[in-house]
Scaffold this motif. Structure first.
Motif, PDB file in Angstrom:
ATOM      1  N   VAL A   1      41.484  31.443 -10.914  1.00  0.00           N
ATOM      2  CA  VAL A   1      40.564  31.714  -9.930  1.00  0.00           C
ATOM      3  C   VAL A   1      40.614  30.689  -8.944  1.00  0.00           C
ATOM      4  O   VAL A   1      40.885  29.379  -9.338  1.00  0.00           O
ATOM      5  CB  VAL A   1      39.149  31.782 -10.780  1.00  0.00           C
ATOM      6  N   LEU A   2      40.363  31.026  -7.677  1.00  0.00           N
ATOM      7  CA  LEU A   2      40.286  29.907  -6.631  1.00  0.00           C
ATOM      8  C   LEU A   2      38.724  29.450  -6.696  1.00  0.00           C
ATOM      9  O   LEU A   2      38.161  30.184  -6.443  1.00  0.00           O
ATOM     10  CB  LEU A   2      40.753  30.308  -5.281  1.00  0.00           C
ATOM     11  N   GLU A   3      38.605  28.253  -7.174  1.00  0.00           N
ATOM     12  CA  GLU A   3      37.187  27.810  -7.293  1.00  0.00           C
ATOM     13  C   GLU A   3      37.071  26.534  -6.644  1.00  0.00           C
ATOM     14  O   GLU A   3      38.029  25.497  -6.355  1.00  0.00           O
ATOM     15  CB  GLU A   3      36.861  27.500  -8.707  1.00  0.00           C
ATOM     16  N   VAL A   4      35.862  26.256  -5.859  1.00  0.00           N
ATOM     17  CA  VAL A   4      35.628  24.924  -5.128  1.00  0.00           C
ATOM     18  C   VAL A   4      34.365  24.260  -5.649  1.00  0.00           C
ATOM     19  O   VAL A   4      33.557  24.967  -6.006  1.00  0.00           O
ATOM     20  CB  VAL A   4      35.528  25.471  -3.546  1.00  0.00           C
ATOM     21  N   HIS A   5      34.392  22.923  -5.250  1.00  0.00           N
ATOM     22  CA  HIS A   5      33.117  22.335  -5.669  1.00  0.00           C
ATOM     23  C   HIS A   5      32.276  22.576  -4.859  1.00  0.00           C
ATOM     24  O   HIS A   5      32.388  22.894  -3.694  1.00  0.00           O
ATOM     25  CB  HIS A   5      33.393  20.778  -5.405  1.00  0.00           C
ATOM     26  N   PRO A   6      30.804  22.858  -5.233  1.00  0.00           N
ATOM     27  CA  PRO A   6      29.681  22.953  -4.342  1.00  0.00           C
ATOM     28  C   PRO A   6      29.507  22.454  -3.052  1.00  0.00           C
ATOM     29  O   PRO A   6      29.106  22.756  -1.954  1.00  0.00           O
ATOM     30  CB  PRO A   6      28.411  23.010  -5.055  1.00  0.00           C
ATOM     31  N   SER A   7      30.257  21.260  -2.885  1.00  0.00           N
ATOM     32  CA  SER A   7      30.029  20.349  -1.670  1.00  0.00           C
ATOM     33  C   SER A   7      30.765  20.760  -0.684  1.00  0.00           C
ATOM     34  O   SER A   7      30.967  20.587   0.566  1.00  0.00           O
ATOM     35  CB  SER A   7      30.194  18.798  -2.183  1.00  0.00           C
ATOM     36  N   VAL A   8      31.889  21.613  -1.098  1.00  0.00           N
ATOM     37  CA  VAL A   8      32.717  22.488  -0.060  1.00  0.00           C
ATOM     38  C   VAL A   8      32.028  23.369   1.120  1.00  0.00           C
ATOM     39  O   VAL A   8      31.378  24.366   0.296  1.00  0.00           O
ATOM     40  CB  VAL A   8      33.920  22.772  -0.551  1.00  0.00           C
ATOM     41  N   GLN A   9      32.186  23.269   2.208  1.00  0.00           N
ATOM     42  CA  GLN A   9      31.406  24.091   3.004  1.00  0.00           C
ATOM     43  C   GLN A   9      32.318  25.339   3.200  1.00  0.00           C
ATOM     44  O   GLN A   9      32.837  25.523   4.373  1.00  0.00           O
ATOM     45  CB  GLN A   9      31.222  23.317   4.554  1.00  0.00           C
TER      46      GLN A   9
ATOM     47  N   ILE B   1      31.554  28.132 -13.641  1.00  0.00           N
ATOM     48  CA  ILE B   1      31.103  29.133 -12.556  1.00  0.00           C
ATOM     49  C   ILE B   1      29.829  29.858 -12.819  1.00  0.00           C
ATOM     50  O   ILE B   1      29.092  29.761 -11.673  1.00  0.00           O
ATOM     51  CB  ILE B   1      32.323  30.191 -12.277  1.00  0.00           C
ATOM     52  N   LYS B   2      29.645  30.265 -13.913  1.00  0.00           N
ATOM     53  CA  LYS B   2      28.419  31.112 -14.361  1.00  0.00           C
ATOM     54  C   LYS B   2      27.225  29.863 -14.206  1.00  0.00           C
ATOM     55  O   LYS B   2      26.346  30.270 -14.075  1.00  0.00           O
ATOM     56  CB  LYS B   2      28.512  31.564 -15.781  1.00  0.00           C
ATOM     57  N   ALA B   3      27.391  28.637 -14.413  1.00  0.00           N
ATOM     58  CA  ALA B   3      26.472  27.543 -14.427  1.00  0.00           C
ATOM     59  C   ALA B   3      26.316  26.823 -13.069  1.00  0.00           C
ATOM     60  O   ALA B   3      25.413  26.393 -12.568  1.00  0.00           O
ATOM     61  CB  ALA B   3      27.027  26.333 -15.304  1.00  0.00           C
ATOM     62  N   GLY B   4      27.061  27.479 -11.844  1.00  0.00           N
ATOM     63  CA  GLY B   4      26.854  27.283 -10.459  1.00  0.00           C
ATOM     64  C   GLY B   4      27.487  25.890 -10.317  1.00  0.00           C
ATOM     65  O   GLY B   4      27.386  25.174  -9.224  1.00  0.00           O
ATOM     66  N   LEU B   5      28.415  25.423 -11.318  1.00  0.00           N
ATOM     67  CA  LEU B   5      29.104  24.177 -10.953  1.00  0.00           C
ATOM     68  C   LEU B   5      30.236  24.080  -9.991  1.00  0.00           C
ATOM     69  O   LEU B   5      30.789  23.181  -9.502  1.00  0.00           O
ATOM     70  CB  LEU B   5      29.355  23.347 -12.323  1.00  0.00           C
TER      71      LEU B   5
ATOM     72  N   ASN C   1      37.404  17.851 -15.136  1.00  0.00           N
ATOM     73  CA  ASN C   1      36.397  16.936 -15.145  1.00  0.00           C
ATOM     74  C   ASN C   1      36.372  16.152 -13.586  1.00  0.00           C
ATOM     75  O   ASN C   1      35.285  15.909 -13.330  1.00  0.00           O
ATOM     76  CB  ASN C   1      36.802  15.878 -16.291  1.00  0.00           C
ATOM     77  N   ASP C   2      37.414  15.887 -13.084  1.00  0.00           N
ATOM     78  CA  ASP C   2      37.523  15.547 -11.589  1.00  0.00           C
ATOM     79  C   ASP C   2      36.634  16.369 -10.861  1.00  0.00           C
ATOM     80  O   ASP C   2      36.180  15.879  -9.918  1.00  0.00           O
ATOM     81  CB  ASP C   2      38.898  14.979 -11.307  1.00  0.00           C
ATOM     82  N   LEU C   3      37.002  17.703 -10.876  1.00  0.00           N
ATOM     83  CA  LEU C   3      36.667  18.731 -10.028  1.00  0.00           C
ATOM     84  C   LEU C   3      34.812  18.890 -10.282  1.00  0.00           C
ATOM     85  O   LEU C   3      34.361  18.816  -9.355  1.00  0.00           O
ATOM     86  CB  LEU C   3      37.212  20.189 -10.240  1.00  0.00           C
ATOM     87  N   LEU C   4      34.617  18.601 -11.431  1.00  0.00           N
ATOM     88  CA  LEU C   4      33.304  18.745 -11.644  1.00  0.00           C
ATOM     89  C   LEU C   4      32.330  17.502 -11.169  1.00  0.00           C
ATOM     90  O   LEU C   4      31.337  17.586 -10.764  1.00  0.00           O
ATOM     91  CB  LEU C   4      32.788  18.553 -13.391  1.00  0.00           C
ATOM     92  N   GLY C   5      33.361  16.310 -11.109  1.00  0.00           N
ATOM     93  CA  GLY C   5      32.660  15.066 -10.683  1.00  0.00           C
ATOM     94  C   GLY C   5      32.829  15.356  -9.062  1.00  0.00           C
ATOM     95  O   GLY C   5      32.185  14.008  -8.572  1.00  0.00           O
ATOM     96  N   GLY C   6      33.520  16.153  -8.490  1.00  0.00           N
ATOM     97  CA  GLY C   6      33.576  15.987  -6.895  1.00  0.00           C
ATOM     98  C   GLY C   6      34.575  15.132  -6.422  1.00  0.00           C
ATOM     99  O   GLY C   6      34.730  15.035  -5.254  1.00  0.00           O
TER     100      GLY C   6
END
Length: 321
Positions: free
Chosen positions: A125-133, A211-215, A190-195
C-alpha cells in the motif's frame, strides 16, 4: 550368474526408488525460512507447517536462517539433499533478487529451486504521513513533481519489493525523492509514524492498523483487485498504472531433482490446506491472500517477476549494504 544378480539388483533399485517416495514423509521435515521469527514469511510458514503436520503425520519444523537478504538460507537450501526432508519457504527477495544485489552467484532459482506452489500474496500500500498535502495518488504525483527530492520514502532495506516499486515508479514517471533504508519494516514504520519520513510502500500486514487509526493515509494498493480491508482505496491498475502491481509472495520450494511423487504429494496437500476457510481467514488477518498455483504456474510467475524486476535492480544499481 553374475549377470542374473546384476539384473536382480537393478530391479530392486527400480522398485525401491518409487516406494520410498510414496512412503514420504517417514520422519521430520525441515522448513527453512530466510527471515527471523515473527515476520510475514515466518508467519506463513508456521500456518502451513501446522497443517502439513496434521495431514501428513510427521512434524514440519521451522528453521529460521536470517542474514544477507535471505542468501544464507537460500544457499543452505540449494545444497540440501533432494529427498523431500528439507524444504524452503521463500519470498521475492531471497528467491529472485538476493544473488543479484549481493553480486554473488551462490544459487540460481531456475536450476536449484523446484517451485511447488505459492502460499500467499501480500499487496503493498502506498501510504503517506498525514502531514503530506496529498489525499489522492494524483495529488501525490503532482507534489513529487513540483518539489523533486523533498519527499523521503521509508524502505525496509535495499532490494525489497517496497524499494523496487519505488525505483520503478520514479523511473517510469520521471520523479525524484530520497530513499531512507532501514533494517526491516519496524524501524521504517516507526519513523513514518513520527513524521521523520513522509511516505512508504508497505505490506498491508504491517500498516493496516495504522491506516484504520488515521495515522497513515492510504493512496493506492498494488493488488489486482480492491481489498476487503480497504474497500475505498483504489488499485494502481484502476488508476491507470498497471506496471505498479508488485506484491510480496510466499512460496514453497523443494530442491531440484526431488522425486515427482513427493512434489505431487506436497502440492496436492498444500493446495487443500490453502482452500481451508480457517487458513484463508488467517492469511486475510495477516493482510494477505492464500494463493494456490501449480508448479508450472508458479515457475512461469517467477520467470515473469524475474524479467520485470531484475532490470529495475540493475538500472538503479541496487547493492546490498
Amino acid at each position: 550368474m553374475r549377470l542374473i544378480w546384476i539384473a536382480i539388483a537393478a530391479a530392486v533399485a527400480m522398485l525401491a526408488g518409487p516406494a520410498s517416495s510414496q512412503e514420504w514423509p517417514a520422519r521430520n521435515v525441515k522448513l527453512i525460512v530466510p527471515y527471523p521469527a515473527g515476520g510475514n514469511v515466518d508467519s506463513a510458514a508456521r500456518i502451513i507447517a501446522d497443517k502439513l503436520q496434521e495431514k501428513l503425520g510427521q512434524p514440519f519444523i521451522i528453521e529460521n536462517k536470517a542474514g544477507a537478504g535471505g542468501m544464507i538460507a537460500g544457499e543452505a537450501f540449494a545444497k540440501s539433499a533432494p529427498d523431500g526432508y528439507t524444504l524452503f519457504v521463500g519470498a521475492n527477495g531471497p528467491v529472485l533478487f538476493a544473488t543479484e544485489i549481493n553480486k554473488r552467484e551462490a544459487y540460481n532459482w531456475k536450476k536449484d529451486f523446484l517451485p511447488i506452489s505459492t502460499i500467499s500474496m501480500t499487496p503493498l500500500v502506498l501510504e503517506v504521513h498525514p502531514s503530506v498535502q496529498a489525499t489522492t495518488f494524483k495529488e501525490f504525483i503532482d507534489l513529487a513533481k513540483r518539489e523533486p527530492g523533498k519527499l523521503t520514502m521509508a524502505s525496509p532495506g535495499p532490494g525489497t519489493t517496497n524499494h523496487l516499486l519505488s525505483e520503478l515508479m520514479q523511473s517510469n514517471l520521471g520523479l525524484q525523492w530520497v530513499t531512507a533504508h532501514y533494517r526491516g519494516n519496524a524501524p521504517a514504520i516507526n519513523d513514518l509514524l513520527g513524521g521523520q519520513v513522509q511516505f512508504a510502500f508497505d505490506q498491508l500486514t504491517v500498516s493496516l492498523q495504522h491506516i484504520k487509526a488515521g495515522l497513515f493515509r492510504a493512496l493506492a494498493v498494488t493488488s489486482p483487485h480492491r481489498l476487503k480491508s480497504l474497500p475505498d482505496v483504489r488499485t494502481f491498475a484502476e488508476l491507470g498504472y498497471k506496471d505498479f502491481d508488485g506484491q510480496t509472495f510466499t512460496g514453497l520450494f523443494a530442491p531440484a531433482s526431488t522425486p515427482a511423487p513427493i512434489v505431487d504429494k506436497l502440492h496436492q496437500t498444500l493446495a487443500a490446506i490453502l482452500k481451508d476457510p480457517a487458513v484463508v481467514d488467517k492469511f486475510e488477518k495477516l493482510g494477505g491472500e492464500a494463493t494456490v498455483m501449480t508448479p508450472d504456474e508458479f515457475k512461469a510467475y517467477l520467470a515473469r517477476e524475474d524479467a520485470k524486476w531484475i532490470p529495475v535492480v540493475r538500472k538503479a544499481n541496487i547493492r546490498a549494504d
